[in-house]
Design an enzyme around this catalytic site. Structure first.
Site, mmCIF file in Angstrom:
data_model
loop_
_atom_site.group_PDB
_atom_site.id
_atom_site.type_symbol
_atom_site.label_atom_id
_atom_site.label_comp_id
_atom_site.label_asym_id
_atom_site.label_seq_id
_atom_site.Cartn_x
_atom_site.Cartn_y
_atom_site.Cartn_z
ATOM 1 N N GLU A 322 0.811 -1.220 0.000
ATOM 2 C CA GLU A 322 0.000 0.000 0.000
ATOM 3 C C GLU A 322 0.844 1.271 0.000
ATOM 4 O O GLU A 322 0.341 2.359 -0.227
ATOM 5 C CB GLU A 322 -0.897 0.023 1.249
ATOM 6 N N LYS A 427 -1.581 -10.650 23.359
ATOM 7 C CA LYS A 427 -2.016 -9.858 24.516
ATOM 8 C C LYS A 427 -2.156 -10.797 25.700
ATOM 9 O O LYS A 427 -3.065 -11.608 25.765
ATOM 10 C CB LYS A 427 -3.319 -9.131 24.209
HETATM 11 P P1 ADP Z 1 1.819 -8.811 3.122
HETATM 12 O O1 ADP Z 1 0.914 -7.841 3.844
HETATM 13 O O2 ADP Z 1 1.129 -9.787 2.319
HETATM 14 O O3 ADP Z 1 2.907 -9.374 3.995
HETATM 15 P P2 ADP Z 1 3.427 -6.671 2.159
HETATM 16 O O4 ADP Z 1 4.678 -6.974 1.501
HETATM 17 O O5 ADP Z 1 2.649 -5.520 1.689
HETATM 18 O O6 ADP Z 1 2.562 -7.939 2.036
HETATM 19 O O7 ADP Z 1 3.721 -6.571 3.689
HETATM 20 C C1 ADP Z 1 3.793 -5.389 4.401
HETATM 21 C C2 ADP Z 1 4.005 -5.711 5.846
HETATM 22 O O8 ADP Z 1 5.281 -6.310 6.047
HETATM 23 C C3 ADP Z 1 4.030 -4.502 6.742
HETATM 24 O O9 ADP Z 1 2.731 -4.064 7.056
HETATM 25 C C4 ADP Z 1 4.750 -5.056 7.951
HETATM 26 O O10 ADP Z 1 3.892 -5.800 8.790
HETATM 27 C C5 ADP Z 1 5.759 -5.998 7.358
HETATM 28 N N1 ADP Z 1 7.066 -5.346 7.283
HETATM 29 C C6 ADP Z 1 7.635 -4.755 6.232
HETATM 30 N N2 ADP Z 1 8.864 -4.288 6.548
HETATM 31 C C7 ADP Z 1 9.077 -4.573 7.845
HETATM 32 C C8 ADP Z 1 10.147 -4.339 8.773
HETATM 33 N N3 ADP Z 1 11.272 -3.742 8.426
HETATM 34 N N4 ADP Z 1 9.974 -4.782 10.042
HETATM 35 C C9 ADP Z 1 8.849 -5.399 10.426
HETATM 36 N N5 ADP Z 1 7.813 -5.663 9.605
HETATM 37 C C10 ADP Z 1 7.920 -5.251 8.324
#
Ligand code: ADP
Length: 533
Positions: A322, A427
């Site tokens: 997004e 939680k």
């Molecule tokens: P999906 O939602 O299917 O995993 P995305 O690639 O859009 O596909 O994922 C985005 C999500 O990945 C973020 O909302 C977050 O939860 C996680 N994410 C991305 N980068 C990081 C990071 N550096 N540390 C922790 N979580 C991360």
């Protein structure tokens, strides 16, 4: 100032003329010569593809799906489809057939360009996607399972050089990706020409990934996963050579590609980098100035492992489909406040200029940037989506801000620290336990290869953590030893009582830990659980 539209067409023409001699390099397999093609020729072929698609009936606003690995043809589609005014829809080749059919139908793809090597995967849904009028096949392999198809190279060969690109509105859709749908159906995110243009500049800035002509980038992140983190357009804009690994994404071939093509930059999710570290510690990765890593939290052990084993810097970034996806990236700040390098490098990312960020509590009230207060991260900006494609999900937005579903804190210098995804939070007795922190600590133990921590129901505390551990080959460790190890590192009440040792953590279609699968396996009694404490 001139009100000049920010379009991919402008980037296409710039790359063609100014960086004509930069190259798209496709790995064709072990012992095969690489396919090296100059940007000028890639641009000319994009013109041919645009003409061919037009002849097949693709018009402005129509969706063209790609079912492709990272390769030259995919780059040609990245350029041709948006510039002719159509919308590039990169299909995740790892989706289950029902989800694949859903996204093709939801986006109403008119034409799909498919790699012959994965034609059988698309063939499984061929009779469920009636709106697809033509399938164009490229590369080696038997695509007969798809029935009637058109050959990519023959299609291009039949066209005259050049294409008269239309003038486009910078706000028109250029491309779209669907989220991988961990809950419910996948949701479509449409990127505009303007958002892609601005995001490319943000990727290239010196505070960020700093791609430039002197670099060459190995694109490991699939072009169908959040547009390979926006790197193809960013690299094209500045004439950075792109190395495309196609389906050769296992540790062995990746090392082969790196040793033979000597990229200076790459990027991958932690599971891919972990795989290379564990399976090929002998590799020579010294050409890499750094590797970008994100998509899930990057454990300290991975960052240190790369530094010690390969002498390569791992730089963490945070974002989501997004958010185009790059929203934050961790570079060690000038005012380090005495924190160790690894302390900074395990932060999820520092917010980029152009992106606004805030954290909100359960009632939607804004929380301070003090590095302590935790709540849901919300973002807004010119490359952050304002809605989902034909999917009214108002609960995902809050007064014009995107609710990311990530829970974390922000410090006074704009560094974000993600502690969990809201759907994965644990939680316990009303207090949050960070699964991300527990996982990172556990993966620092020399016997632990992967650790995923999920919340499971508990009579007394509502929920407690279950630690799912994959051991390094040949290593041993007991729950008691791992509990001892954690004791000095996390709050006592975080220590998991439930432990399970598994062969592999189930992964999502984009290579992240699938906590949904782990919780389901636990609920179905499929895991052997040991209890301590
Ligand atoms: P999906 O939602 O299917 O995993 P995305 O690639 O859009 O596909 O994922 C985005 C999500 O990945 C973020 O909302 C977050 O939860 C996680 N994410 C991305 N980068 C990081 C990071 N550096 N540390 C922790 N979580 C991360």
């Amino acid at each position: 100032m001139q009100d000049y539209p920010l379009t991919i067409t402008q980037l296409l023409q710039h790359g063609r003329r100014v960086h004509a001699n930069s190259e798209v390099i496709t790995y064709m397999g072990p012992d095969q010569p690489m396919q090296r093609t100059r940007f000028a020729e890639v641009a000319d072929r994009a013109d041919l593809l645009a003409s061919a698609l037009q002849r097949l009936g693709v018009g402005e606003g129509d969706r063209v799906g790609t079912f492709l690995w990272n390769n030259q043809q995919h780059m040609e589609a990245y350029l041709a489809v948006p510039c002719m005014g159509a919308v590039l829809h990169t299909l995740n080749i790892r989706l289950f057939p029902e989800q694949l059919a859903y996204v093709i139908n939801h986006a109403e793809d008119k034409v799909i360009i498919c790699d012959a090597s994965i034609a059988p995967l698309l063939a499984k849904v061929r009779d469920q996607i009636p709106l697809v009028e033509a399938i164009i096949v490229c590369g080696e392999g038997d695509a007969s399972s798809l029935g009637e198809t058109v050959a990519y190279d023959e299609l291009l060969a039949a066209e005259e050089p050049g294409f008269d690109y239309p003038e486009l509105d910078e706000r028109a859709a250029a491309a779209m990706c669907y989220t991988s749908g961990t809950t419910g159906n996948p949701k479509g995110v449409a990127y505009s020409h303007r958002s892609i243009w601005l995001h490319s500049m943000a990727v290239n800035s010196a505070q960020s990934v700093k791609i430039s002509e002197e670099e060459s980038v190995l694109l490991i992140v699939p072009q169908f996963h959040a547009m390979a983190w926006g790197m193809p357009y960013a690299a094209w804009a500045v004439g950075c050579d792109m190395i495309m690994p196609q389906q050769f994404l296992q540790a062995g071939p990746l090392v082969d590609i790196i040793e033979s093509t000597k990229p200076t930059v790459s990027g991958a999710v932690p599971t891919v980098l972990t795989d290379v570290l564990h399976n090929r510690p002998d590799a020579d990765l010294s050409s890499l100035k750094f590797v970008l890593c994100g998509g899930s939290a990057v454990p300290a052990s991975l960052i240190e492992g790369y530094r010690e084993t390969f002498g390569v810097d791992v730089v963490q970034a945070w974002g989501m489909t997004e958010t185009s996806p790059l929203a934050a990236i961790t570079r060690i700040p000038k005012h380090g406040d005495g924190m160790s390098d690894i302390g900074w490098k395990t932060k999820s990312g520092r917010i980029l200029p152009g992106v606004d960020v805030r954290i909100c509590d359960d009632d939607g009230a804004e929380l301070p940037w003090d590095g302590e207060a935790a709540g849901e991260i919300e973002v807004r900006g010119p490359w952050i989506t304002g809605s989902y494609y034909l999917d009214p999900t108002e609960e995902k937005f809050h007064d014009g801000w995107l609710r990311t579903g990530d829970v974390g804190s922000i410090d006074d210098q704009g560094f974000i620290q993600i502690s969990d995804r809201s759907k994965d939070v644990i939680k316990s007795g009303g207090e949050w336990i960070s699964s991300v922190d527990l996982e990172n600590e556990l993966m620092g133990h020399s016997s632990v290869r992967e650790a995923a921590v999920v919340g499971v129901p508990d009579e007394r505390w509502d929920e407690r953590p279950l630690a799912c551990i994959v051991l390094v080959d040949g290593a041993t460790a007991t729950p008691a030893e791992l509990t001892d190890y954690l004791t000095d590192r996390v709050a006592k009440w975080w220590l998991p009582e439930r432990w399970t040792f598994i062969e592999e953590v189930p992964k999502t279609s984009v290579g992240k830990f699938s906590k949904k699968d782990l919780r389901a396996k636990y609920a179905d009694g499929e895991l052997t659980v040991e209890t301590v404490g």
